[in-house]
Design an enzyme around this catalytic site. Structure first.
Site, mmCIF file in Angstrom:
data_model
loop_
_atom_site.group_PDB
_atom_site.id
_atom_site.type_symbol
_atom_site.label_atom_id
_atom_site.label_comp_id
_atom_site.label_asym_id
_atom_site.label_seq_id
_atom_site.Cartn_x
_atom_site.Cartn_y
_atom_site.Cartn_z
ATOM 1 N N ASP A 37 0.830 -1.214 0.000
ATOM 2 C CA ASP A 37 0.000 0.000 0.000
ATOM 3 C C ASP A 37 0.867 1.268 0.000
ATOM 4 O O ASP A 37 2.012 1.243 0.428
ATOM 5 C CB ASP A 37 -0.898 -0.050 1.256
ATOM 6 C CG ASP A 37 -2.121 0.841 1.125
ATOM 7 O OD1 ASP A 37 -2.364 1.387 0.027
ATOM 8 O OD2 ASP A 37 -2.835 0.993 2.135
ATOM 9 N N HIS A 54 2.739 3.783 -8.795
ATOM 10 C CA HIS A 54 2.603 2.359 -9.120
ATOM 11 C C HIS A 54 3.866 1.845 -9.821
ATOM 12 O O HIS A 54 4.342 0.753 -9.560
ATOM 13 C CB HIS A 54 1.387 2.119 -10.026
ATOM 14 C CG HIS A 54 0.084 2.476 -9.380
ATOM 15 N ND1 HIS A 54 -0.196 2.166 -8.065
ATOM 16 C CD2 HIS A 54 -1.015 3.118 -9.854
ATOM 17 C CE1 HIS A 54 -1.408 2.600 -7.770
ATOM 18 N NE2 HIS A 54 -1.927 3.185 -8.832
ATOM 19 N N LEU A 148 12.243 -19.807 -4.732
ATOM 20 C CA LEU A 148 11.140 -18.980 -4.231
ATOM 21 C C LEU A 148 9.908 -19.054 -5.132
ATOM 22 O O LEU A 148 10.022 -18.949 -6.350
ATOM 23 C CB LEU A 148 11.603 -17.510 -4.143
ATOM 24 C CG LEU A 148 10.538 -16.466 -3.797
ATOM 25 C CD1 LEU A 148 10.185 -16.525 -2.311
ATOM 26 C CD2 LEU A 148 11.005 -15.060 -4.165
ATOM 27 N N ARG A 205 2.041 -5.039 5.982
ATOM 28 C CA ARG A 205 1.267 -4.030 5.254
ATOM 29 C C ARG A 205 1.977 -2.697 5.397
ATOM 30 O O ARG A 205 2.294 -2.265 6.504
ATOM 31 C CB ARG A 205 -0.174 -3.912 5.766
ATOM 32 C CG ARG A 205 -0.949 -2.868 4.947
ATOM 33 C CD ARG A 205 -2.426 -2.856 5.178
ATOM 34 N NE ARG A 205 -3.044 -1.911 4.227
ATOM 35 C CZ ARG A 205 -4.282 -1.971 3.798
ATOM 36 N NH1 ARG A 205 -5.095 -2.902 4.239
ATOM 37 N NH2 ARG A 205 -4.754 -1.072 2.937
#
Ligand code: V07
Length: 258
Positions: A37, A54, A148, A205
């Site tokens: 975020d 972004h 991964l 977050r």
């Protein structure tokens, strides 16, 4: 004359390597999930359009993926696009849906080289064809990699995921594929998009919001949470190390009690 900048950088890298080695001496969370975020907020602070945030956030994905792989994290799940994100302006959604192609266009060779396996979870039917093809190509090219797992949540919503699971369970029960008395938490989990993955050990977050926003509600039942005010484009290697160190401190304390 001594190059101060270079000296700093060298010292810095050396400390980072030591820190990584210390972390690897204790259990590292096997599955790390991140709600990335604050990309819009990052852009706003700089008077840039949201899409610039972004794009910058995509660079963070690359750095954090590399570090997670280096640390021996087994699964990194990233919330790239939620089912709610369709409500954003069309130009922003269009831009977001081009990011997987751009990301993979530059980074797929490195992912292959680094033995990373790309996966995706989410409702695929609404994702534009150009986006889906790029991701599918990456999944195909990395399917035999056993390093991964880089799992992108794309058009993902947890309540919809749970509802679909319930509907499929009812369907299978009606068709006698599933017996009601056999339904338990373990079996229910096998109807979710994460059926092949263990639940996250650590949820991160960024950007100061302290909520789950419809992300992996079932899977996060026992997960450790780590929140930071740092916006995703500003989230650097040291922040991931900090989150994992906090996770290890909590594990140690828990270990002492049991
Ligand atoms: C997106 C960058 C990171 C911050 C959050 C929002 C914007 C990487 C991907 C991606 C997805 C699938 C894939 C490869 C890369 C991505 C979206 C948005 C929609 F196979 N970053 N990123 N996808 N952002």
């Amino acid at each position: 004359m001594i190059n101060k900048k270079k000296l700093w950088k060298t010292t810095d890298n050396h400390n980072a390597e030591d820190r990584i080695e210390t972390i690897k001496k204790e259990p590292v969370p096997e599955h790390v999930a991140i709600i990335m975020d604050g990309n819009g907020r990052w852009a706003k602070k700089r008077a840039l359009p949201r899409i610039a945030g972004h794009h910058e956030g995509m660079k963070t994905v690359k750095r954090i993926t590399k570090l997670a792989n280096k640390l021996g994290v087994k699964v990194l799940t990233l919330y790239a696009f939620s089912t709610e994100n369709w409500k954003r302006p069309k130009h922003e959604v269009d831009f977001l849906m081009k990011l997987p192609e751009e990301f993979l266009g530059t980074f797929l060779p490195e992912l292959i080289e680094e033995n990373v396996q790309v996966q995706m979870m989410g409702e695929q039917s609404q994702i534009p064809k150009h986006t889906l093809s790029a991701v599918e190509k990456a999944m195909e090219k990395t399917r035999d990699n056993d390093g991964l797992i880089l799992n992108f949540a794309l058009n993902y919503g947890s309540r919809a995921e749970i509802l679909t699971a319930v509907k499929n369970i009812i369907r299978d029960a009606k068709n006698d594929i599933l017996l009601e008395e056999n339904l338990n938490e373990e079996l229910f989990s096998r109807y979710l998009m994460t059926k092949h993955l263990k639940d996250p050990d650590l949820l991160i977050r960024t950007s100061g919001e302290i909520r789950l926003s419809n992300f992996m509600l079932w899977q996060l039942a026992y997960t450790e949470f780590w929140f930071t005010d740092v916006n995703w484009p500003d989230f650097k290697e040291n922040h991931l190390l900090e989150a994992i160190e906090a996770f290890q401190r909590r594990s140690r304390r828990f270990g002492g009690l049991s």
